[in-house]
Design a protein around this motif. Structure first.
Motif, PDB file in Angstrom:
ATOM      1  N   GLY B  78      10.568  -2.359  -6.471  1.00 39.36           N
ATOM      2  CA  GLY B  78      10.674  -2.330  -7.920  1.00 39.36           C
ATOM      3  C   GLY B  78       9.862  -1.339  -8.682  1.00 39.36           C
ATOM      4  N   HIS B  79      10.239  -0.372  -9.331  1.00 37.14           N
ATOM      5  CA  HIS B  79       9.271   0.327 -10.210  1.00 37.14           C
ATOM      6  C   HIS B  79       8.078  -0.340 -10.654  1.00 37.14           C
ATOM      7  CE1 HIS B  79      11.602   4.162 -10.173  1.00 37.14           C
ATOM      8  NE2 HIS B  79      12.551   3.382 -10.528  1.00 37.14           N
ATOM      9  N   SER B  80       7.103   0.207 -10.725  1.00 43.30           N
ATOM     10  CA  SER B  80       5.736  -0.553 -11.427  1.00 43.30           C
ATOM     11  C   SER B  80       5.528  -2.034 -11.030  1.00 43.30           C
ATOM     12  CB  SER B  80       5.948  -0.380 -12.972  1.00 43.30           C
ATOM     13  OG  SER B  80       6.402   0.790 -13.183  1.00 43.30           O
ATOM     14  N   ASN B  81       6.024  -2.086  -9.914  1.00 40.04           N
ATOM     15  CA  ASN B  81       5.816  -3.725  -9.107  1.00 40.04           C
ATOM     16  C   ASN B  81       4.348  -4.179  -9.724  1.00 40.04           C
ATOM     17  OD1 ASN B  81       4.842  -5.769  -7.153  1.00 40.04           O
ATOM     18  ND2 ASN B  81       7.341  -5.560  -6.830  1.00 40.04           N
ATOM     19  N   SER B  82       4.369  -5.494 -10.216  1.00 42.96           N
ATOM     20  CA  SER B  82       3.106  -5.932 -10.824  1.00 42.96           C
ATOM     21  C   SER B  82       2.357  -6.317  -9.524  1.00 42.96           C
ATOM     22  CB  SER B  82       3.132  -6.891 -11.702  1.00 42.96           C
ATOM     23  OG  SER B  82       4.003  -8.089 -11.391  1.00 42.96           O
ATOM     24  N   ARG B  83       2.915  -6.898  -8.666  1.00 45.55           N
ATOM     25  CA  ARG B  83       1.749  -7.324  -7.423  1.00 45.55           C
ATOM     26  C   ARG B  83       1.510  -6.125  -6.803  1.00 45.55           C
ATOM     27  NH1 ARG B  83       4.671 -11.450  -3.445  1.00 45.55           N
ATOM     28  NH2 ARG B  83       2.793 -12.607  -2.425  1.00 45.55           N
ATOM     29  N   VAL B  84       2.144  -4.968  -6.527  1.00 45.87           N
ATOM     30  CA  VAL B  84       1.768  -4.027  -5.838  1.00 45.87           C
ATOM     31  C   VAL B  84       0.400  -3.179  -6.684  1.00 45.87           C
ATOM     32  CG1 VAL B  84       1.942  -1.617  -4.918  1.00 45.87           C
ATOM     33  CG2 VAL B  84       3.621  -3.560  -4.581  1.00 45.87           C
ATOM     34  N   ALA B  85       0.792  -3.198  -8.063  1.00 45.39           N
ATOM     35  CA  ALA B  85      -0.146  -2.342  -8.802  1.00 45.39           C
ATOM     36  C   ALA B  85      -1.380  -3.110  -8.957  1.00 45.39           C
ATOM     37  CB  ALA B  85       0.489  -2.156 -10.177  1.00 45.39           C
ATOM     38  N   ALA B  86      -1.346  -4.455  -8.968  1.00 44.30           N
ATOM     39  CA  ALA B  86      -2.702  -5.387  -8.927  1.00 44.30           C
ATOM     40  C   ALA B  86      -3.429  -5.113  -7.625  1.00 44.30           C
ATOM     41  CB  ALA B  86      -2.269  -6.850  -9.193  1.00 44.30           C
ATOM     42  N   ALA B  87      -2.668  -5.101  -6.508  1.00 48.34           N
ATOM     43  CA  ALA B  87      -3.483  -4.956  -5.356  1.00 48.34           C
ATOM     44  C   ALA B  87      -4.170  -3.765  -5.082  1.00 48.34           C
ATOM     45  CB  ALA B  87      -2.461  -5.168  -4.244  1.00 48.34           C
ATOM     46  N   ILE B  88      -3.403  -2.587  -5.505  1.00 45.19           N
ATOM     47  CA  ILE B  88      -4.072  -1.299  -5.623  1.00 45.19           C
ATOM     48  C   ILE B  88      -5.235  -1.263  -6.775  1.00 45.19           C
ATOM     49  CG2 ILE B  88      -3.730   1.030  -6.493  1.00 45.19           C
ATOM     50  CD1 ILE B  88      -0.863   0.679  -5.590  1.00 45.19           C
ATOM     51  N   ALA B  89      -5.069  -2.031  -7.712  1.00 47.48           N
ATOM     52  CA  ALA B  89      -6.093  -1.930  -8.775  1.00 47.48           C
ATOM     53  C   ALA B  89      -7.258  -2.683  -8.231  1.00 47.48           C
ATOM     54  CB  ALA B  89      -5.825  -2.399  -9.918  1.00 47.48           C
ATOM     55  N   ALA B  90      -7.142  -3.679  -7.647  1.00 47.76           N
ATOM     56  CA  ALA B  90      -8.419  -4.420  -6.969  1.00 47.76           C
ATOM     57  C   ALA B  90      -8.994  -4.024  -6.069  1.00 47.76           C
ATOM     58  CB  ALA B  90      -7.631  -5.864  -6.743  1.00 47.76           C
ATOM     59  N   VAL B 328       3.797  -4.750  -0.728  1.00 42.66           N
ATOM     60  CA  VAL B 328       5.086  -4.503  -0.387  1.00 42.66           C
ATOM     61  C   VAL B 328       5.531  -5.474   0.585  1.00 42.66           C
ATOM     62  CG1 VAL B 328       6.625  -2.988   0.775  1.00 42.66           C
ATOM     63  CG2 VAL B 328       4.956  -2.142  -0.912  1.00 42.66           C
ATOM     64  N   LEU B 329       4.890  -5.653   1.767  1.00 41.54           N
ATOM     65  CA  LEU B 329       5.501  -6.594   2.755  1.00 41.54           C
ATOM     66  C   LEU B 329       5.531  -8.197   2.424  1.00 41.54           C
ATOM     67  CD1 LEU B 329       3.415  -5.639   6.133  1.00 41.54           C
ATOM     68  CD2 LEU B 329       5.783  -5.162   5.486  1.00 41.54           C
ATOM     69  N   ASP B 330       4.650  -8.554   1.522  1.00 39.46           N
ATOM     70  CA  ASP B 330       4.648  -9.921   0.581  1.00 39.46           C
ATOM     71  C   ASP B 330       5.634  -9.968  -0.069  1.00 39.46           C
ATOM     72  OD1 ASP B 330       2.318 -10.694   2.020  1.00 39.46           O
ATOM     73  OD2 ASP B 330       1.025 -10.383   0.234  1.00 39.46           O
ATOM     74  N   GLU B 331       6.046  -8.759  -0.886  1.00 35.32           N
ATOM     75  CA  GLU B 331       7.333  -8.738  -1.790  1.00 35.32           C
ATOM     76  C   GLU B 331       8.507  -9.102  -1.146  1.00 35.32           C
ATOM     77  OE1 GLU B 331       6.377  -9.792  -4.890  1.00 35.32           O
ATOM     78  OE2 GLU B 331       7.409  -8.135  -5.962  1.00 35.32           O
ATOM     79  N   ILE B 332       8.591  -8.095   0.010  1.00 36.22           N
ATOM     80  CA  ILE B 332       9.862  -8.349   0.847  1.00 36.22           C
ATOM     81  C   ILE B 332      10.051  -9.572   1.426  1.00 36.22           C
ATOM     82  CG2 ILE B 332      10.927  -7.296   2.946  1.00 36.22           C
ATOM     83  CD1 ILE B 332       9.633  -4.511   2.375  1.00 36.22           C
ATOM     84  N   ALA B 333       8.911 -10.366   1.887  1.00 35.06           N
ATOM     85  CA  ALA B 333       9.153 -11.546   2.369  1.00 35.06           C
ATOM     86  C   ALA B 333       9.449 -12.639   1.437  1.00 35.06           C
ATOM     87  CB  ALA B 333       7.927 -11.877   3.336  1.00 35.06           C
ATOM     88  N   ASP B 334       8.587 -12.742   0.252  1.00 32.16           N
ATOM     89  CA  ASP B 334       8.580 -13.815  -0.624  1.00 32.16           C
ATOM     90  C   ASP B 334       9.825 -13.891  -1.365  1.00 32.16           C
ATOM     91  OD1 ASP B 334       6.175 -14.310   0.417  1.00 32.16           O
ATOM     92  OD2 ASP B 334       5.132 -13.918  -1.364  1.00 32.16           O
ATOM     93  N   ARG B 335      10.414 -12.677  -1.724  1.00 30.91           N
ATOM     94  CA  ARG B 335      11.466 -12.672  -2.594  1.00 30.91           C
ATOM     95  C   ARG B 335      12.850 -12.458  -1.867  1.00 30.91           C
ATOM     96  NH1 ARG B 335       9.941  -8.148  -7.173  1.00 30.91           N
ATOM     97  NH2 ARG B 335      12.028  -8.759  -7.922  1.00 30.91           N
ATOM     98  N   GLY B 336      12.782 -12.286  -0.428  1.00 26.54           N
ATOM     99  CA  GLY B 336      13.947 -12.362   0.366  1.00 26.54           C
ATOM    100  C   GLY B 336      14.603 -11.065   0.241  1.00 26.54           C
TER     101      GLY B 336
END
Lengths: 439, 439
Positions: B78-90, B328-336
């Protein structure tokens, strides 16, 4: 990294077969690394650094120690720079895809960056790495000249793609160069440095011409990082550039190392030498760790390349890359980091020069701004890579990180973030003095 | 981008010489782009998209419109995925340098990623782009086999370095292939798809052997994106892979497009075909826009490559890249998302199949999961790239973004973020129906 020569790395590399007495957590991480990264990976230091965080010029390790970083040129506006991190965070949450849609920040960045180059260099292609940039630059030069020959220096490193490895003698120390690649000694020593360098380049031109390859380009890192750092006298590049152009070739300035103000003299290393390249490539510090890089050249050269082949770089210059790059340019400008490189680098260089007068093991202090090379020699005045390795590990024990450079690893490589202060330079000099005196 | 063929791009590219009546702000940005990017850049669409933001499967433009994105595979979670953006920011605020120090997150990521591959593929080298990955894979294959020959498909695209462009026929439509590169038709059509493909590969093997190049590798994108998307019947790759191995060559699976669950069948495209490659390469969706890519292979292959040459990738697998990749791996797994690709992609495919039965212009509906190719044909059943261009622009007018694929641009390329829902698939089908009916 410049010092990608396996020879050079071996001088400063961790030996997984003899790990010694590492702390358990570090040992566990070494083992995990061995099982996943395996043969291609190299760790620095006899006892690898197990990092947990970093801030500005300081790196913090798992054992609670802090190290002064005089090695890393990627975080050139300081480790974990908050302005860069904030810019990345904001853009990653807003939009990040390729450059086939119009999007403002990518063009803001292209304009800001091109404005730092001479007017002749008026077009940019964004890539992700210095390797991709040099790979593309070689193809642009080939398309423009119809020639294949490339002239580089003897211990040059320009990146890791197949084509760029061919022109990186330091990556293939045991292999002969391809016949279309000629290596010349880096410009150094006494006397007419520029004249000697040009003479070597002219000999390479003659050979390439005789053998039918012609001359596509002279490709040099304008501070000759992996050759051991050669900067003076400023201007020494001009006669060689003239010779290459007279032979129909182009001059490609690899600015991956000296670019973005590191030399303290200007934004770009070639500017110190009063020459304008046909193509300039950049990378490493461009996004302070965000993978972004680029190639600049005149519109005519770009058009001749684009007429023959398609080129697109998915991540190159994407909105987050542009945000990171703009923040780096802002930091350099607002904090006066080019002037700081000149001031702190000049201070460090004169203190090292003073040390050299009392320590015969120090053979030469070279460089410009915050890129210095310090060669060590044995009692007979011969290059002493073993002394370099001892110094690097000794400095690490005293909390200071530096690297090695030169074809035989004969030079200390000092290349800190541009935010370094004079007090940090003094810490290095004090630590080096202690290390050398300890033998 | 897959469709980097200049021929294909021309079908869907903005023509700067005939910009028409663009809004002033967009026109100004086109002009700024022309003056900085110049000849190498390509914009999509007759009227380029002027983006201001994006969220999940939606892209928002300067004129206030929202577009359903069925084109972009980079923002695959997903565009601007918040989990990825937060991981990058941290991570960008904590530490970000190269992999020559030990640092936990890089190794967490290496382990998580390797665990998604068959056990034989147990070592990883991180790079920054799919191009760098394929460039490196070719060198690993060359070192392991001592051979030079490479077999690819006729409209393949594997990236943009000098070496990889040589094995990307779609990037050089007007140039003959180098003699060590043999192109075979993509596996498709009726009958014994796997047998026909293997026969073509065997012919290429015979020729490369006869001409002295030997066979280093069969290199294919396991969903044949730029060839026009070929996925069925699952298993068709096996006989060709056997043939290449029998000739001493390796099988390199380019997973840049099908990887990370896009086919809906598994994490990796080769798994649909029941084969295990010697080397797999990946890129694009790996960091949801953060430039990170990689090469996996067995330890023995990596060791044989590393014995001959140094390889280091400065930004490859750096801590921020690892943070993005883990998210990204977390999103793929957690969101099926693999199952979602199967479900939504399957739904979309059957609806397109139903449409095909009533619209003879639709010739074939191909693909797997959320990567579909829909070929259009004229009244005589011949491929109709002009109809594809009209459909792409017509869909854009109706707020839906897709692309083109195939050697002649004869296929609609549908390749959305993996977060797509059935209702979005229905929007595409409805819009396509309207576009086709409008002629």
């Amino acid at each position: 990294m410049t010092a990608s020569s396996r020879q050079i790395l071996a001088l400063n590399a961790f030996d997984a077969a003899a790990p010694g007495a590492l702390p358990p957590a570090t040992q566990a991480l070494v083992e995990r690394r061995r099982r996943t990264f395996g043969p291609t990976s190299v760790l620095f230091y006899d006892e690898p650094l197990h990092v947990v965080a970093a801030d500005d010029v300081w790196i913090e390790t798992a054992d609670g120690r802090r190290y002064l970083d005089l090695y890393n040129n990627v975080p050139s506006v300081g480790h974990s720079n908050s302005r860069v991190a904030a810019a990345i965070a904001a853009q990653a949450a807003r939009f990040n895809t390729h450059t086939r849609y119009l999007y403002e920040i990518t063009h803001d960045y292209a304009e800001r960056l091109l404005a730092t180059f001479p007017a002749e260099l008026d077009r940019i292609v964004f890539t992700c790495t210095g390797s991709e940039s040099n790979d593309l630059a070689l193809r642009i030069a080939g398309a423009a000249t119809g020639a294949r020959g490339v002239i580089v220096t003897e211990a040059a490193y320009h990146g890791n793609t197949a084509a760029v490895t061919e022109v990186s003698p330091s990556s293939r120390p045991s292999a002969a160069l391809a016949p279309h690649v000629r290596a010349v000694p880096a410009p150094g020593g006494e006397g007419d440095v520029g004249g000697s360098f040009a003479a070597a380049v002219e000999e390479a031109i003659a050979r390439l011409t005789r053998e039918g390859y012609g001359v596509a380009a002279l490709l040099v890192d304008t501070i000759f990082s992996s050759d051991g750092v050669f900067a003076d006298p400023a201007g020494f590049l001009a006669p060689a550039v003239d010779a290459v152009r007279a032979a129909g070739g182009l001059f490609i300035a690899d600015e991956v190392q000296p670019g973005f103000g590191r030399t303290g003299a200007a934004m770009w290393g070639f500017q110190r030498h009063g020459v304008t390249p046909d193509i300039a490539t950049m990378g490493k510090p461009m996004g302070n760790g965000f993978p972004v890089a680029g190639v600049v050249a005149g519109a005519d050269l770009m058009a001749r390349f684009a007429a023959g082949v398609g080129y697109f770089n998915t991540f190159g210059g994407n909105p987050v890359a542009a945000a990171a790059g703009l923040a780096v340019l802002d930091e350099i400008a607002d904090r006066g980091l080019v002037a700081n490189a000149a001031d702190v680098g000049g201070h460090m260089k004169s203190r090292l020069e003073a040390l050299r007068r009392n320590r015969p093991v120090i053979h030469e202090v070279r460089g410009s701004g915050l890129y210095l090379g310090v060669t060590l020699a044995d009692a007979d005045g011969a290059p002493d890579p073993a002394a370099v390795t001892r110094a690097i590990n000794g400095l690490r024990d005293r909390g200071v990180l530096i690297g090695a450079a030169g074809g035989r690893g004969e030079a200390l490589k000092i290349r800190p973030p541009l935010t370094l202060a004079r007090e940090h330079a003094d810490m290095l000099v004090g630590a080096l003095e202690a290390v050398l005196d300890a033998g």
